[in-house]
Design an enzyme around this catalytic site. Sequence first.
Site, mmCIF file in Angstrom:
data_model
loop_
_atom_site.group_PDB
_atom_site.id
_atom_site.type_symbol
_atom_site.label_atom_id
_atom_site.label_comp_id
_atom_site.label_asym_id
_atom_site.label_seq_id
_atom_site.Cartn_x
_atom_site.Cartn_y
_atom_site.Cartn_z
ATOM 1 N N GLU A 80 66.131 56.388 74.146
ATOM 2 C CA GLU A 80 66.552 57.115 72.971
ATOM 3 C C GLU A 80 66.132 56.331 71.727
ATOM 4 O OE1 GLU A 80 70.820 57.091 73.190
ATOM 5 O OE2 GLU A 80 71.071 57.617 71.103
ATOM 6 N N ASP A 98 72.147 55.108 74.882
ATOM 7 C CA ASP A 98 73.286 54.295 74.468
ATOM 8 C C ASP A 98 74.536 54.705 75.232
ATOM 9 O OD1 ASP A 98 71.649 53.151 72.639
ATOM 10 O OD2 ASP A 98 72.424 54.255 70.902
ATOM 11 N N ASP A 101 77.301 55.717 74.414
ATOM 12 C CA ASP A 101 78.252 56.436 73.557
ATOM 13 C C ASP A 101 78.069 57.947 73.729
ATOM 14 O OD1 ASP A 101 75.915 57.061 72.266
ATOM 15 O OD2 ASP A 101 76.241 55.728 70.569
ATOM 16 N N ASP A 160 76.710 60.259 71.836
ATOM 17 C CA ASP A 160 75.368 60.759 71.536
ATOM 18 C C ASP A 160 74.434 60.468 72.699
ATOM 19 O OD1 ASP A 160 75.523 62.048 69.141
ATOM 20 O OD2 ASP A 160 75.377 60.185 67.961
#
Length: 663
Positions: free
Chosen positions: A450, A523, A525, A527
């Site tokens: 990403e 990541d 998280d 997102d």
Amino acid sequence: MADLFSSSKSGKAEAKGKSSYSAKDIEVLEGLEPVRRRPGMYIGGTDEAAMHHLAAEILDNAMDEAVAGEASRIELSLDPDNWLTVRDNGRGIPVDPHPKFKNRSALEVILTTLHSGGKFSAKVYETSGGLHGVGLSVVNALADELEVEVAREKKLWVQTYGRGKPKGKLKSAGSANRRGTTIRFHPDPEIFGTEAEFRPARLYRMARAKAHLHRGVEIVWSCDKKLIGPKDETPEKAVLHFPGGLSDFVTEALGDRRSFTPQPFAGEGKLGSNGEAEGRIEWALTWPADGEGQIDSYCNTIPTPQGGTHEAGLRTGLSRSIKAYGDLVGNRKASQIIADDIMEGALGALSVFIRDPQFQGQTKEKLASSGVTRLVEAAIKDHFDHWLASDPATANRLLEALIERAEERAQRKRDKEQVRKSATRKLRLPGKLADCSEGTSDGTEIFLVEGDSAGGSAKQARDRRTQAVLPLRGKILNVATATSEKMQGNQEIADLALALGCGTGSRFELSKLRYERVIIMTDADVDGAHIASLLITFFYREMPDLIEAGRLYLAVPPLYRLTQGGHSEYARDDAHKEELLKNAFKGRAKIEISRFKGLGEMPPPQLKETTMDPTRRTLERVVIPQGTHKETQKRVESLMGRKPELRLKFIQENARQAADLDI
Ligand code: 28F
């Protein structure tokens, strides 16, 4: 007792050689709510497969008692309505009062406290499953009803539980002229659903494997007739006892097939030299002529389907030995043999018993104890050297077969290299791709990353020979809602398809995939999770066979680093952080906690260490569970598709299960 989170570090200090147990030895850590809240953390899921971990856990505990030389017979029986009973004739779980908890027995503490492994002395618990087993308390927490019966010191004791809580006190139930522990339980439908059921065939296979692994135990199997399906060949009753141990297993697995070795290469011995026993090893191997092999490995009778350090030792031990034998008899071609040639066609089992084993991976299916490799290698090399030398006719036959396999492999590699070269020359690769240098797809992987900044870190952290990196910009297109026109025109998707080389949709060809593994690295998280979902949706829609072939993975980057002095640990989420804080550090010195905002923030060496290095990282394979294709299709459609109302419905129906939304 086998217990997932008992810390080996605290256990070691007690190795003074006490031989009797007392209640104060039990280390008490916490109640059972976390288990019910996040069952997946403890048993790797809440589906039917995960439910079988409960059975494995109880059986492991009974097996521990047998391997410790205290029990000789284990009964396993499956009753209608999904009740499972396991009984051993061991010492019986201690029932004396626990000093820290007034009015509570050691038994109750063991069944109701997470992590009540004990600080076992080495003598009492020579071969505890240690970290692997999720513990009797986890089973108790996930059973809506559980009954335990202990026969100990001429007395019989009983107690019942519901969802981890005692329904009454431990009661004396008269006298007993036997000893042992019996646990009867029913998995909680609130956790596993009302449909999930123990599978007789699966339990039977588990019991058989255990019986092969310890010749001193007799496992008595019984299963209600009604539960055995028409095509299922599981017997209703069986006594599993194999005096020949693993050799019996291999002989059976070979069946009437021909093999290059008339007798299996089998043996057992101590692990470790110079008098210091560090464990035990037992193995039996043969090489079927049809090349169809499989090696089952175990540590302390616990299956390790993902291998690990003990299998690594077996590999190197066998390959060094066969090469040395080739040298000895002057066969030059033997030098081409690699470990894969020996391992891939081998049929058999490897079993080690060690103290304080360390397991790795979500369901702890891989042995991580590092000292084991060298010890297994030494034991195997030594015995295989002798075995080869003692029967030259067999040794030569095996050597020739392995050389043939090595030559075939070399030929396949040449063919593939040709294909890849011609394929890559024609194909223009996307500019952002940092490709790997290896000539074939074997052993290679591509990381889909990403963002450019994480992409940059990943490029520095990778092994250029085998690891490629493709940075993707932000959220990729949702292929479940986009028109095919929009998809054709999307740069990120075009780059991705180009890099993979295998075509999409009906033009997909698995054999053209330019990498062995495709790894999504986002990541840790929300997102990141969103981007991963979009990518998985893409693969699911456009390249389902790639998923079906087990070639799509998720990287598991850490979210936190915990440091105390020079000692660092990485946590993948909050729960894991809490667990490490509790168990992974000694003393009172301050523990620094840093949270990674994203992969791009992580220095490349750390990214390598925690997430990319094949020897240290964890990967999660993306799978479509067998028999769930229809549900999966519906689920993807409702979560990712064009109709927002289906999403809303899903959220309404499932919001209750989201214990800790990150908002
Ligand atoms: C049906 C499943 O779980 N069997 C077990 C024992 C025996 C002992 C024990 C178990 C001691 C220190 C905790 C008895 N006497 N079958 C089983 N059999 N657990 S579980 O001890 C528990 C640990 O902390 C046992 C002396 N030493 C050990």
